[in-house]
Design a protein around this motif. Structure first.
Motif, PDB file in Angstrom:
ATOM      1  N   ARG A  99      43.476  32.909  45.631  1.00  0.00           N
ATOM      2  CA  ARG A  99      42.709  32.276  44.558  1.00  0.00           C
ATOM      3  C   ARG A  99      41.951  33.292  43.717  1.00  0.00           C
ATOM      4  N   THR A 100      42.360  34.545  43.810  1.00  0.00           N
ATOM      5  CA  THR A 100      41.737  35.568  42.975  1.00  0.00           C
ATOM      6  C   THR A 100      42.811  36.510  42.449  1.00  0.00           C
ATOM      7  N   ASP A 101      42.533  37.138  41.334  1.00  0.00           N
ATOM      8  CA  ASP A 101      43.521  38.016  40.705  1.00  0.00           C
ATOM      9  C   ASP A 101      43.369  39.433  41.272  1.00  0.00           C
ATOM     10  N   TRP A 102      43.724  39.606  42.538  1.00  0.00           N
ATOM     11  CA  TRP A 102      43.522  40.896  43.192  1.00  0.00           C
ATOM     12  C   TRP A 102      44.414  41.993  42.608  1.00  0.00           C
ATOM     13  N   ARG A 103      45.494  41.613  41.928  1.00  0.00           N
ATOM     14  CA  ARG A 103      46.349  42.640  41.316  1.00  0.00           C
ATOM     15  C   ARG A 103      45.666  43.316  40.127  1.00  0.00           C
TER      16      ARG A 103
END
Length: 237
Positions: A99-103
Motif C-alpha cells: 500500500r505504499t510506493d516503495w519503488r
C-alpha cells in the motif's frame, strides 16, 4: 524455519539499509494504538514488540501521519519476522508494503526490498513445511511487487516446489475457471493485470508442468483458461 544463505544475506542488507530510521512526527491513530506504542515509531534503534510490529504493518495507511516512514522504521524487524514465520498477518490481509510506493524510495532501499522478496519466495518454495502457506507467500510477494510474473518465473522445479505448485494451482483454478480473482487482499489497479498474467501462465507453462507431474485433470483445467468463458464451461460440463 531454516533460512537460506541468500535470504540471510538480504536480511543483513535490510538491516544495514534501514538502520536507524524513524517517523519523528508520527502520532498514529489514538483509537488503535496507545501513546506508548506509537512512541516506538518515533524512536530509532529500539526494538518494537513483535505483536505490535504485525499490528502496525497490516494497519491501513490512513491510521498514520507518515505511513512510508513507519514502514521504513519497521522494515528490519518486519523482514526478519516474515523470514522466520513470525509476522502475524501473513495470510490474513494486505501487507503495508503493498500500500505504499516503495519503488519511488532511494534505489538502495528499493533494491533491498526486491532482493528480499525473491529470496523469501525461494526459501518458501524449497521448505516442505513452510510456516505460511506458499500461496499466502506468493500473494504477499505479488501484491508488494504488483506483479505475479517474477515469482511464477522463479518457481523452481524440484519435488518440494512441485508439490507446492500442485496445491496452489488447484486452489487458483477453482477461481480462475469462473473468471474470479483468486487473490484475497490485492486492492490496487494492478490486480487485473496480475490475474490475467497468472491465467496466461497457467494455460501454458503451468499446464505443461502439471502434465509432467501426472496431474492430468488439473492440467486440462489450466489449458482451458486459454478459451473464452463460454467455451471453457462448455468443455468442462
Amino acid at each position: 524455519m531454516p533460512l537460506s544463505p541468500a535470504l540471510t544475506a538480504t536480511l543483513a542488507d535490510i538491516d544495514t539499509v534501514f538502520n536507524g530510521f524513524a517517523s519523528p512526527g508520527e502520532t498514529g491513530c489514538e483509537r488503535c494504538f496507545g501513546s506508548e506504542e506509537t512512541a516506538f515509531l518515533r524512536t530509532p534503534y529500539t526494538r518494537v514488540p513483535g505483536e505490535l510490529v504485525g499490528r502496525f504493518v497490516f494497519k491501513d495507511p490512513a491510521h498514520f501521519a507518515d505511513h512510508a516512514a513507519v514502514l521504513r522504521r519497521l522494515l528490519p524487524q518486519t523482514a526478519r519476522a516474515m523470514a522466520e514465520g513470525e509476522l502475524d498477518g501473513i495470510g490474513w490481509g494486505a501487507h503495508g508494503l503493498s500500500r505504499t510506493d516503495w519503488r519511488s524510495w532511494p534505489a538502495d532501499q528499493g533494491a533491498a526490498i526486491e532482493a528480499f522478496l525473491h529470496a523469501w519466495w525461494q526459501n518458501a518454495l524449497t521448505t516442505p513445511e513452510s510456516p505460511y502457506g506458499v500461496g499466502d507467500v506468493f500473494e504477499t510477494c505479488a501484491t508488494i511487487a504488483r506483479s505475479v510474473t517474477p515469482f511464477l518465473d522463479g518457481w523452481v522445479q524440484d519435488p518440494v516446489a512441485d508439490a507446492h505448485f500442485v496445491r496452489c494451482a488447484d486452489h487458483w483454478l477453482s477461481y480462475l475457471v469462473s473468471d474470479t480473482s483468486p487473490f484475497t487482499w490485492w486492492y490496487d489497479d494492478s490486480e487485473d493485470a496480475g490475474v490475467a498474467d497468472l491465467r496466461t501462465w497457467l494455460a501454458g507453462p503451468g499446464a505443461a508442468r502439471l502434465h509432467a507431474q501426472g496431474e492430468a485433470d488439473l492440467a486440462v483445467q489450466a489449458e482451458l483458461l486459454a478459451l473464452p468463458y463460454d467455451e471453457r464451461w462448455a468443455a468442462l460440463y
